[in-house]
Design a protein around this motif. Structure first.
Motif, short mmCIF file in Angstrom:
data_model
loop_
_atom_site.label_atom_id
_atom_site.label_comp_id
_atom_site.label_asym_id
_atom_site.label_seq_id
_atom_site.Cartn_x
_atom_site.Cartn_y
_atom_site.Cartn_z
N ASP A 32 -7.88 -0.93 -8.57
CA ASP A 32 -7.54 0.48 -8.78
C ASP A 32 -6.07 0.69 -9.15
N SER A 33 -5.58 -0.08 -10.09
CA SER A 33 -4.20 0.05 -10.53
C SER A 33 -4.16 0.04 -12.06
N SER A 38 0.85 -1.19 0.00
CA SER A 38 0.00 0.00 0.00
C SER A 38 0.88 1.24 0.00
N GLY A 39 0.24 2.39 -0.05
CA GLY A 39 1.00 3.63 -0.13
C GLY A 39 1.36 3.95 -1.57
N LEU A 40 2.18 4.98 -1.75
CA LEU A 40 2.56 5.37 -3.10
C LEU A 40 3.61 4.38 -3.64
N PHE A 43 7.26 -3.58 -8.08
CA PHE A 43 6.89 -4.87 -8.66
C PHE A 43 8.09 -5.54 -9.30
N LEU A 44 9.02 -4.74 -9.77
CA LEU A 44 10.28 -5.31 -10.24
C LEU A 44 10.95 -6.05 -9.09
N TYR A 45 11.01 -5.41 -7.93
CA TYR A 45 11.61 -6.05 -6.77
C TYR A 45 10.86 -7.32 -6.40
N ALA A 70 -1.75 1.08 -6.92
CA ALA A 70 -0.29 1.03 -7.06
C ALA A 70 0.14 0.82 -8.50
N GLY A 71 1.37 1.19 -8.80
CA GLY A 71 1.94 0.93 -10.11
C GLY A 71 1.69 2.05 -11.11
N ASP A 72 2.45 2.01 -12.20
CA ASP A 72 2.31 3.03 -13.24
C ASP A 72 1.87 2.46 -14.57
N THR A 73 2.45 1.33 -14.97
CA THR A 73 2.18 0.79 -16.31
C THR A 73 2.03 -0.72 -16.23
#
Lengths: 194, 575
Positions: B485-486, B435-437, B443-445, B461-464
């Motif tokens: 919601d990602s 959670s959080g920003l 996700f790579l980690y 969470a996440g960008d792409t």
């Protein structure tokens, strides 16, 4: 922490009798928490957090957290039970819990069986075997104890200010505390101030 | 092993109890497959729609215990509409028709009916144990059937169910001759309880080990119950409110002093603030404490109680305990293995009762900690990195920062590095909630380091699409992935369709997947049920020409050997 945004809301003084406009205060507070940039609560959007496309930084589209379905992820059973603490069914029957500082046991009494503040004073005295609780209603500053109550919104108010009818509708529980302790307690201001 | 007769092999198999191991055994050779299937006692089905009762019975004709799970996990948070599914009725009917000697039924997130409970109670002579968790659809009438008809019942364990309480006499339906009760948990019942029937039942149950009461059992009744069952190991106090007489309190305190076997304490659904002190005499033996429903008990009282609980292994508590309280836990509870800190205020009232400091204190003080669920208002990367260093043994790490997208409150950075440290240090991590920003980096980690991860929960969470791809490609042991919601869409969904055959299920809601993408997936993977849950009136989803790009609100897909289910409601489309 975004103290600026929070601070503004906390110090907002409400004019008028307690019980009015408190809904506004609570919602504004929620919105403040929601946006990390502390943007203006006026921009509250109705509806669920936008799906897909606009999932970006929340500061651009603040949404009242209370309207995000299923967030925070607390299971519905637990949610219902925590709500119970806020609106216990017993209030409907007129029973409220009464605690008194220095007394280890909680009592319950039926507000519905009292006709007014005088009755209530008498009942409280009887409940705790202590004279003078009720004096506070009349004399205000002369009594060692003050009687305060928690209303439907969770705020603590001094008992005796509002009309009886309004009081028994909004009172969820009572507390009798020492006057000396009451000053730092954070009671909502009575009536018009500043 | 070919030289041993089947009975010997079967005897060896008796010592293998884990489902995973038994599944592995059955794959060794045909002979082992056959022996294993006839000797399997406990069957676990993680998704009731992955198989049918008939197929189950063909494979395992002799089992005694069945565990079934229905709705997906996010149903707990009201994301799955009412009527979606998870009906246990066809299972009970099929089992009743067969010759299985069912003794135990454990259901989670399923819809149960009174008719089903009645049928269950009449069909299995040796039925011993009913455990219902987060189920719904039944009433106390169903419980009355179980009580009346199950002569050998040992366990009736109702956890967090929605039960229609008809305030009937279900407790008095246990016959007077019935004395075999071991577990009775009815904490989730809302209505009044027949106290006389309850007391008589408890009094004639010498084997009773676990008793969890609902809020309708007042203090004096609690005192009497405890007095006649001092052998109890696990107690759920329903309600603890001091009424007028302190005589009940004294009786209770006297009863508590005899509770030398008590190891687990829970309940306090309604509680007077000072009530916990009565339990101090038994605290030194407690291994499990659940005060997460006791919203009215102040932090200071919680702390006073916990100071006595040196042997605690499991603690569920509200955040009203505060960071200071968690420091007390850290210095007192050196045996602590599992901690859950729930939020008192669900509406973000700004009450920063617990912060990253509490979490760090716990990680530093409790070397045996392996499972945590922590709700808080704020977090920092530095704290998470410290936690990871202190506690490399986490199996379950679930952190919920109440405000979505909230960054590290000191540096304003995303929390990628913090969670990255957790997955890198905790080599046995099986369950993670983030959670959080968070950017794609976290996700790579996760994909790189969380090699044992089986369940991952992602929200806001996440960008792409890369984020989801890192996880799908990296986490070889992933079983359940749930995302809300990602910004993950079709590209991620469709990249490796075969991956879903290795997983139990995938949930995606309020993401970027489109109807077109889901249809393509369904075509490529006929062994999956691809369900779209579409609650809007807007059934024009198929009609307009843009269906390919129409975003799907809720997608739930799961592997199955029995194809499309037949009990789906109209708002569920199975592609």
């Amino acid at each position: 922490m975004e103290k600026d945004g929070l601070g503004l809301e906390i110090t907002e003084l409400r004019l008028g009798l307690p019980g009015t406009e408190k809904m506004m205060k609570k919602r504004g507070f929620t919105e403040m928490i929601m946006t990390s940039s502390g943007s203006n609560s006026d921009q509250c959007e109705s509806g669920v957090v936008s799906s897909g496309g606009d999932v970006g930084k929340v500061s651009e589209s603040p949404v009242a957290k209370s309207q995000v379905v299923g967030w925070p992820p607390v299971c519905s059973y637990r949610r219902k039970n925590s709500c119970k603490e806020v609106s216990t069914t017993k209030v409907g029957l007129g029973y409220v819990k009464v605690s008194m500082d220095g007394v280890p046991y909680l009592r319950k009494m039926d507000l519905g069986s009292s006709q007014g503040y005088d009755d209530l004073a008498f009942a409280l005295d009887k409940l705790f075997g202590f004279h003078g609780i009720g004096v506070a209603f009349k004399d205000g500053d002369n009594c060692e104890y003050v009687t305060i109550y928690e209303d439907k919104d969770g705020d603590w108010m001094l008992a005796g200010d509002v009309p009886w009818g309004m009081f028994i509708e909004s009172c969820k529980r009572l507390r009798i505390m020492k006057r000396s302790d009451a000053t730092g307690f954070g009671l909502q201001p009575r009536g018009v101030d500043e | 092993m070919n030289y041993f007769p089947d009975e010997v092999i079967e005897h060896v198999f008796d010592f293998v109890t884990s489902h995973k191991d038994r599944n592995s055994i059955s794959l060794v050779c045909k002979s082992w497959f056959k022996i294993e299937r006839y000797s399997r006692q406990n069957v676990f089905i993680g998704n009731c729609y992955s198989i049918s009762p008939e197929r189950l019975l063909r494979r395992f004709p002799c089992f005694k215990s069945l565990t079934l799970k229905g709705k997906p996990h996010f149903a707990d948070f009201n994301l799955v509409p009412h009527g979606w599914g998870g009906f246990v009725q066809p299972w009970i009917e099929a089992l009743a028709r067969s010759r299985v000697g069912l003794e135990e039924l454990r259901l989670k997130r399923m819809v149960v009916t009174d008719e089903g409970l009645e049928l269950l109670s009449r069909s299995f002579v040796n039925f011993k144990s009913l455990v219902l968790v987060s189920c719904e659809g039944f009433s106390t009438d169903g419980l009355a059937s179980i009580a009346s008809n199950c002569r050998h019942l040992r366990d009736l364990d109702l956890q967090e169910n929605e039960i229609d309480d008809h305030r009937g006499q279900w407790l008095s339906c246990f016959p007077e001759t019935y004395t075999s009760l071991v577990t009775l948990n009815f904490a989730c019942l809302e209505g009044e309880t027949n106290l006389v029937a309850l007391e008589r039942l408890v009094a004639r149950s010498p084997n009773l080990r676990s008793l969890k009461l609902n809020r309708a059992v007042p203090l004096d009744a609690l005192a009497r119950l405890m007095a006649c069952a001092p052998q109890i190991v696990d107690l759920g106090v329903g309600s603890y409110e001091d009424e007028q007489d302190s005589e009940s309190c004294l009786k209770l305190q006297a009863a508590i002093r005899k509770y030398t076997s008590l190891r687990s304490l829970s309940g306090f659904l309604e509680a007077a603030p000072h009530c916990l002190s009565a339990f101090h005499p038994v605290c030194h033996n407690l291994t499990s404490l659940n005060l997460s429903y006791a919203a009215e008990i102040h932090g200071s009282h919680l702390i006073k109680l916990i100071e006595h609980c040196k042997k605690l292994q499991r603690l569920w508590i509200l955040d009203s305990i505060g960071d200071k309280g968690l420091e007390v836990v850290a210095s007192t509870c050196k045996e602590l293995q599992e901690l859950r800190v729930f939020p008192t205020d669900l509406h973000g009232g700004g009450n920063t009762a617990v912060t990253e400091d509490g979490l760090v204190a716990i990680s530093a003080g409790c070397p045996k900690l392996h499972s945590i669920l922590y709700f808080c208002q704020q977090m920092t990367n530095a704290a998470l990195i410290t936690v990871a260093r202190n506690c490399p043994n986490f199996i379950r790490f679930r952190l919920c920062i109440l405000e979505p997208h909230k960054p590290d409150h000191v540096t304003s950075q995303p929390l990628d590095e913090g969670f990255g440290a957790i997955v890198q240090a905790c080599k046995n991590l099986k369950r993670l909630s983030v959670s959080g920003l968070l950017t794609d980096q976290v996700f790579l980690y996760i994909g790189m380091f969380a090699t044992q991860l089986e369940m991952l929960s992602i929200a806001f969470a996440g960008d792409t699409d890369k984020g989801m791809l890192y996880v799908l490609n990296g986490c070889k042991k992933m079983r359940k992935l749930e995302i809300r919601d990602s910004p993950f869409g079709d590209a991620a969904l469709l990249a490796d369709v075969n991956k879903y055959e290795t997983m139990r299920s995938l949930w995606m809601s309020s993401c970027e997947v489109t109807l077109g993408g889901c249809k393509r997936l369904a075509r490529k993977a006929p062994w999956l049920n691809v369900e779209i849950i579409n609650e809007n009136d807007n059934n024009r989803m198929e009609e307009n020409g843009y269906e390919g790009r129409q975003k799907v609100d809720k997608l739930y897909l799961y592997r199955t050997v029995v194809g499309t289910r037949v009990d789906a409601p109209p708002f569920v489309w199975i592609l």
